[in-house]
Design an enzyme around this catalytic site. Structure first.
Site, PDB file in Angstrom:
ATOM      1  N   HIS A 287       3.299   1.971   2.188  1.00  0.00           N
ATOM      2  CA  HIS A 287       3.799   2.424   3.491  1.00  0.00           C
ATOM      3  C   HIS A 287       5.318   2.270   3.566  1.00  0.00           C
ATOM      4  O   HIS A 287       5.899   1.427   2.880  1.00  0.00           O
ATOM      5  CB  HIS A 287       3.095   1.712   4.664  1.00  0.00           C
ATOM      6  CG  HIS A 287       3.425   0.264   4.851  1.00  0.00           C
ATOM      7  ND1 HIS A 287       2.484  -0.691   5.193  1.00  0.00           N
ATOM      8  CD2 HIS A 287       4.599  -0.412   4.774  1.00  0.00           C
ATOM      9  CE1 HIS A 287       3.063  -1.856   5.318  1.00  0.00           C
ATOM     10  NE2 HIS A 287       4.358  -1.729   5.060  1.00  0.00           N
TER      11      HIS A 287
ATOM     12  N   ASP B 179       0.818  -1.220   0.000  1.00  0.00           N
ATOM     13  CA  ASP B 179       0.000   0.000   0.000  1.00  0.00           C
ATOM     14  C   ASP B 179       0.856   1.277   0.000  1.00  0.00           C
ATOM     15  O   ASP B 179       0.337   2.373   0.166  1.00  0.00           O
ATOM     16  CB  ASP B 179      -0.928   0.009   1.230  1.00  0.00           C
ATOM     17  CG  ASP B 179      -0.149  -0.056   2.546  1.00  0.00           C
ATOM     18  OD1 ASP B 179       1.097  -0.010   2.520  1.00  0.00           O
ATOM     19  OD2 ASP B 179      -0.789  -0.140   3.610  1.00  0.00           O
TER      20      ASP B 179
ATOM     21  N   GLU C 261       1.365   4.073   7.704  1.00  0.00           N
ATOM     22  CA  GLU C 261       0.309   3.630   6.806  1.00  0.00           C
ATOM     23  C   GLU C 261      -0.222   4.817   6.001  1.00  0.00           C
ATOM     24  O   GLU C 261       0.011   5.978   6.380  1.00  0.00           O
ATOM     25  CB  GLU C 261      -0.833   3.007   7.625  1.00  0.00           C
ATOM     26  CG  GLU C 261      -0.421   1.800   8.457  1.00  0.00           C
ATOM     27  CD  GLU C 261      -0.188   0.533   7.627  1.00  0.00           C
ATOM     28  OE1 GLU C 261       0.120   0.638   6.419  1.00  0.00           O
ATOM     29  OE2 GLU C 261      -0.298  -0.567   8.194  1.00  0.00           O
TER      30      GLU C 261
HETATM   31  P1  PGA Z   1       8.333  -7.081   3.038  1.00  0.00           P
HETATM   32  O1  PGA Z   1       7.726  -5.830   3.828  1.00  0.00           O
HETATM   33  O2  PGA Z   1       9.789  -6.816   2.864  1.00  0.00           O
HETATM   34  O3  PGA Z   1       8.070  -8.231   3.932  1.00  0.00           O
HETATM   35  O4  PGA Z   1       7.597  -7.157   1.743  1.00  0.00           O
HETATM   36  C1  PGA Z   1       8.088  -4.549   3.459  1.00  0.00           C
HETATM   37  C2  PGA Z   1       7.310  -3.519   4.267  1.00  0.00           C
HETATM   38  O5  PGA Z   1       6.143  -3.765   4.607  1.00  0.00           O
HETATM   39  O6  PGA Z   1       7.877  -2.457   4.550  1.00  0.00           O
END
Ligand code: PGA
Length: 263
Positions: free
Chosen positions: A138, A136, A143
């Site tokens: 973030h 998304d 968020e």
């Molecule tokens: P991920 O998470 O490396 O497990 O894809 C990245 C994040 O949410 O910042």
């Protein structure tokens, strides 16, 4: 913004590890900002390899992690402290008391957030901040809708983030609902930022971060405001970029001229 498109996830990991190693070689007392999640694991593996083969010492490095789940003790198997110890710190010569992760089960969370900001300041600020990115958009646990000037604080996690992270827990119910996270303002105070992303699931977020409008709705777009950001992505994560050919050309030019173009 410099955008580096690599063939696959292992090339992204190798690139990120080299950047971190170069920072530490250049400044042994570096202050590193570190990230958790699936994406940094390969980079940490490469960094451990560099530490072993090149004898690069981390003895004088200080680290600050981006975030920690609220309610988990440091020794909880799913805490980010445990993750960092297992995936990186226990394999380097860095003293654990120079590694900082927010304390997710602090009795006073507000005081912990303020203290975390102060600790970063006392360490002289972050020289290089490693980031992942959520599907998304973030960064850390900022968020969509997070203030672009936010500092370390408690954030409620989006349901999508909890679903994305459920793979690290035994069941969805066990995924915490909030986290302590550095703010977007905290992250933007870093002297340099390195964001890594792999896979098609990140393509839309990467396109928004690099080429979309600056918006709190896509927190990673805030990086457009920073003078020293490198996005390192694999072909799948790059697949939504409109100017991918230009970024590739810019990298070739960078190597040809041996100067830092592309920010
Ligand atoms: P991920 O998470 O490396 O497990 O894809 C990245 C994040 O949410 O910042």
């Amino acid at each position: 913004m410099r955008i580096v498109i690599q063939s696959d996830a292992s090339a992204v990991a190798a690139f990120a590890a080299r950047e971190i190693a170069n920072q530490v070689a250049y400044k042994p007392h570096s202050c590193l900002g570190l990230a958790t999640g699936g994406t940094p694991v390969g980079a940490y593996r490469e960094l451990i390899q560099i530490h072993r083969t090149s004898h690069l010492s981390f003895a004088n490095v200080t680290t600050f992690n981006l975030d920690e789940y609220v309610g988990l003790t440091a020794n909880h198997p799913c805490s980010y402290r445990t993750f960092m110890n297992e995936h990186l710190f226990s394999h380097l010569d860095i003293p654990l008391n120079q590694t900082f992760v927010p304390i997710g089960d602090a009795s006073d969370l507000v005081t912990e957030c303020i203290a975390y900001e102060e600790r970063i300041g006392l360490a002289g600020g972050i020289d290089l901040q490693l980031l992942g990115i959520g599907s998304d958009g973030h960064i850390a646990f900022n968020e969509p809708g997070s203030s672009l000037g936010s500092r370390t604080r408690v954030k409620t996690l989006l349901q999508q983030t909890r679903i994305d992270n459920a793979r690290f827990f035994d069941s969805m119910d066990l995924v915490p609902t909030s986290a302590i996270t550095m703010g977007i303002g905290t992250i933007l105070d870093s002297k340099a930022i390195l964001l890594i992303a792999c896979g098609e699931g990140k393509a839309e977020a990467i396109a928004g971060a690099a080429e979309g409008p600056l918006s709190a709705s896509l927190p990673a777009s805030s990086l457009q405001m920073h003078p020293c950001v490198t996005l390192v992505v694999d072909e799948s994560a790059a697949s939504g970029l409109m100017r991918a050919d230009y970024y590739r050309m810019s990298e070739r030019e960078r190597h040809r001229l041996e100067v830092g173009t592309g920010q």
